[in-house]
Design an enzyme around this catalytic site. Sequence first.
Site, short mmCIF file in Angstrom:
data_model
loop_
_atom_site.label_atom_id
_atom_site.label_comp_id
_atom_site.label_asym_id
_atom_site.label_seq_id
_atom_site.Cartn_x
_atom_site.Cartn_y
_atom_site.Cartn_z
N LYS A 104 0.86 -1.19 0.00
CA LYS A 104 0.00 0.00 0.00
C LYS A 104 0.88 1.23 0.00
CE LYS A 104 -4.51 1.00 0.39
NZ LYS A 104 -5.71 0.21 0.15
N ASN A 219 -16.02 6.04 -4.45
CA ASN A 219 -15.98 4.90 -5.37
C ASN A 219 -16.63 3.65 -4.76
OD1 ASN A 219 -14.43 2.34 -6.29
ND2 ASN A 219 -14.30 3.79 -7.99
N1 LIG Z 1 -11.22 2.41 -4.41
C1 LIG Z 1 -11.04 1.10 -4.23
O1 LIG Z 1 -10.89 0.35 -5.20
C2 LIG Z 1 -11.04 0.52 -2.88
C3 LIG Z 1 -11.31 1.27 -1.75
N2 LIG Z 1 -11.37 0.64 -0.53
C4 LIG Z 1 -11.61 1.39 0.68
O2 LIG Z 1 -12.89 2.02 0.63
C5 LIG Z 1 -12.86 3.20 1.42
C6 LIG Z 1 -13.32 4.37 0.58
O3 LIG Z 1 -12.46 4.45 -0.56
P1 LIG Z 1 -12.96 5.04 -1.94
O4 LIG Z 1 -14.44 4.91 -2.04
O5 LIG Z 1 -12.11 4.47 -2.98
O6 LIG Z 1 -12.56 6.55 -1.76
P2 LIG Z 1 -13.13 7.84 -2.48
O7 LIG Z 1 -12.06 8.83 -2.40
O8 LIG Z 1 -13.70 7.51 -3.80
O9 LIG Z 1 -14.34 8.26 -1.53
C7 LIG Z 1 -14.19 8.48 -0.18
C8 LIG Z 1 -15.54 8.89 0.39
O10 LIG Z 1 -15.46 8.98 1.81
C9 LIG Z 1 -15.96 10.23 2.23
N3 LIG Z 1 -15.29 10.60 3.46
C10 LIG Z 1 -14.04 11.05 3.64
N4 LIG Z 1 -13.82 11.31 4.95
C11 LIG Z 1 -14.96 10.97 5.59
C12 LIG Z 1 -15.37 10.98 6.93
N5 LIG Z 1 -14.55 11.40 7.90
N6 LIG Z 1 -16.62 10.53 7.23
C13 LIG Z 1 -17.45 10.11 6.26
N7 LIG Z 1 -17.12 10.07 4.96
C14 LIG Z 1 -15.90 10.51 4.64
C15 LIG Z 1 -15.67 11.16 1.08
O11 LIG Z 1 -16.47 12.32 1.14
C16 LIG Z 1 -16.00 10.26 -0.09
O12 LIG Z 1 -17.39 10.24 -0.31
C17 LIG Z 1 -11.42 3.32 1.93
O13 LIG Z 1 -11.32 2.75 3.20
C18 LIG Z 1 -10.63 2.51 0.92
O14 LIG Z 1 -9.41 2.05 1.45
C19 LIG Z 1 -11.22 -0.70 -0.41
C20 LIG Z 1 -10.97 -1.48 -1.49
C21 LIG Z 1 -10.77 -0.94 -2.80
O1 LIG Z 2 -6.94 -2.55 -6.77
C1 LIG Z 2 -5.95 -2.75 -6.08
O2 LIG Z 2 -4.93 -3.24 -6.49
C2 LIG Z 2 -5.95 -2.44 -4.61
C3 LIG Z 2 -7.18 -1.81 -4.07
C4 LIG Z 2 -6.96 -1.45 -2.64
O3 LIG Z 2 -6.13 -0.64 -2.33
C5 LIG Z 2 -7.71 -2.14 -1.60
O4 LIG Z 2 -8.30 -3.19 -1.86
O5 LIG Z 2 -7.70 -1.65 -0.45
#
Ligand SMILES: NC(=O)C1=CN([C@@H]2O[C@H](COP(=O)(O)OP(=O)(O)OC[C@H]3O[C@@H](n4cnc5c(N)ncnc54)[C@H](O)[C@@H]3O)[C@@H](O)[C@H]2O)C=CC1
Ligand SMILES: O=C(O)CCC(=O)C(=O)O
Length: 429
Positions: A104, A219
């Site tokens: 990461k 996302n």
């Molecule tokens: N993008 C990916 O492919 C993956 C993401 N994740 C996890 O999912 C979670 C969200 O990631 P993404 O959706 O990719 O990020 P993103 O950047 O697309 O969205 C993050 C969201 O969380 C909100 N946010 C930020 N701080 C906050 C808070 N204090 N309270 C409530 N909401 C808040 C933002 O406003 C936004 O809507 C993270 O923990 C990430 O590690 C896990 C696996 C894969």
């Molecule tokens: O798509 C990837 O390779 C990793 C996504 C990721 O950071 C996660 O699953 O927390």
Amino acid sequence: MSDQVYQDAITRVRRIGESAGVNNEVIEALMHPMRTMVASLPVRMDDGSTQYFTAYRCRYNNALGPTKGGIRYHPDVNLQEVQALALWMTIKCAVVGLPYGGGKGGITVDPKKLSRMELERLSRSYVRQMADVISPDRDIPAPDVYTNERIMGWMMDEYEYITRKKAPGVITGKPLSLGGSVGRDDATGRGAYLCILELEKKHNWKPEEITVAVQGFGNGGYHAARLLHDRGYKIVAISDSRGGIFSSNGFDVPSIYKEKQATKQVKAVYCTHSVCEQVEHTAISNEELLELDVDILIPAALDGVIGGHNVDDIKAKYIVEVANGPVLSDVDDTLHNKGIHVIPDVLANAGGVTVSYFEWVQNRSGYAWDLATVHERLEKIMSESFNRIWDLAHSEGRSMRNAAYTHAMRKIGEAIEAHGTQDYFSMRD
Ligand SMILES: NC(=O)C1=CN([C@@H]2O[C@H](COP(=O)(O)OP(=O)(O)OC[C@H]3O[C@@H](n4cnc5c(N)ncnc54)[C@H](O)[C@@H]3O)[C@@H](O)[C@H]2O)C=CC1
Ligand SMILES: O=C(O)CCC(=O)C(=O)O
């Protein structure tokens, strides 16, 4: 994110590993991140000044294959967080059977304060510092919080510029025009959705009777909410970093997404054609959202949001962890004893890395799959992984998290054993 997050993550590994009788060599290996790079990134700002940002890349464990995991841009990113996230990637890739170890990365930055050009220079600077760490065969980044396909495209471009060769497999989550995969955009939310469909099959529940609260509308959270809404689930609460909205009638997720795109805020609206009107709702905080009496709670933002401070107030029947690490390890048992079922992050959000794996395979073979193929293969992996962990949990009387970690540690243990040396780090890249 607390500075204790890494300690919390390894405590959980040790506790579950010991309870499952996992070989101590394996537990010890998972206590030690293989290699972590910390760098200062000088970035020329638009006003001509130079600012320095701290950046990290942790390659936690590569017993099962090249290390894989996203890059996070957030003001709270720190060494402990990156190491915890890299450990969770190690477990996650093993849970769903991908030929990867875990890694990461992150930059301590508030990307919302940078212009597009500053963001591009920052992202290219990250790759210049990490170019000896990442590679299609060694360590393969991807998006995470506040990073996206555009940033992945810049990073790949910079890597190819430095190495003077085409290397699409160095990073996943890229734009389609640069070798990205169809289906990577919604894969994280879809993976969680597929887990919920497995629960639906087991409990034979009717989607329209099931209430869902989603914390985080990025996302992961948005796509999970969208797919559940399409199937008839009642999405009664949604939030983002500025707070949330609640309505017992449920929200129209596409309307809320449309409004968020236009105004950058989560607002309770219903849209017909181009007109969006406000609907009845209650404004709630992110803390209140977590404590709602719903069937399914989906934390999809940051880690450590459920712990000793609020576990007594959690009322959801299921917690489906789209975020990484939303539940602190010291309340695992409390939740289990309260009868709250947790579908852990290392399973529930594994759809993202699974389609990243598909992207990497496509890049290496030079042949692009269609969306139906991506969906079919993702569904197979998620369904088989869910049921493997479900069966282990039920046959050995474990929680789903405990079973997922147990399965992963056994797989990693087999690989360490097969490598044929206890000192296996020194043998690897
Ligand atoms: N993008 C990916 O492919 C993956 C993401 N994740 C996890 O999912 C979670 C969200 O990631 P993404 O959706 O990719 O990020 P993103 O950047 O697309 O969205 C993050 C969201 O969380 C909100 N946010 C930020 N701080 C906050 C808070 N204090 N309270 C409530 N909401 C808040 C933002 O406003 C936004 O809507 C993270 O923990 C990430 O590690 C896990 C696996 C894969
Ligand atoms: O798509 C990837 O390779 C990793 C996504 C990721 O950071 C996660 O699953 O927390």
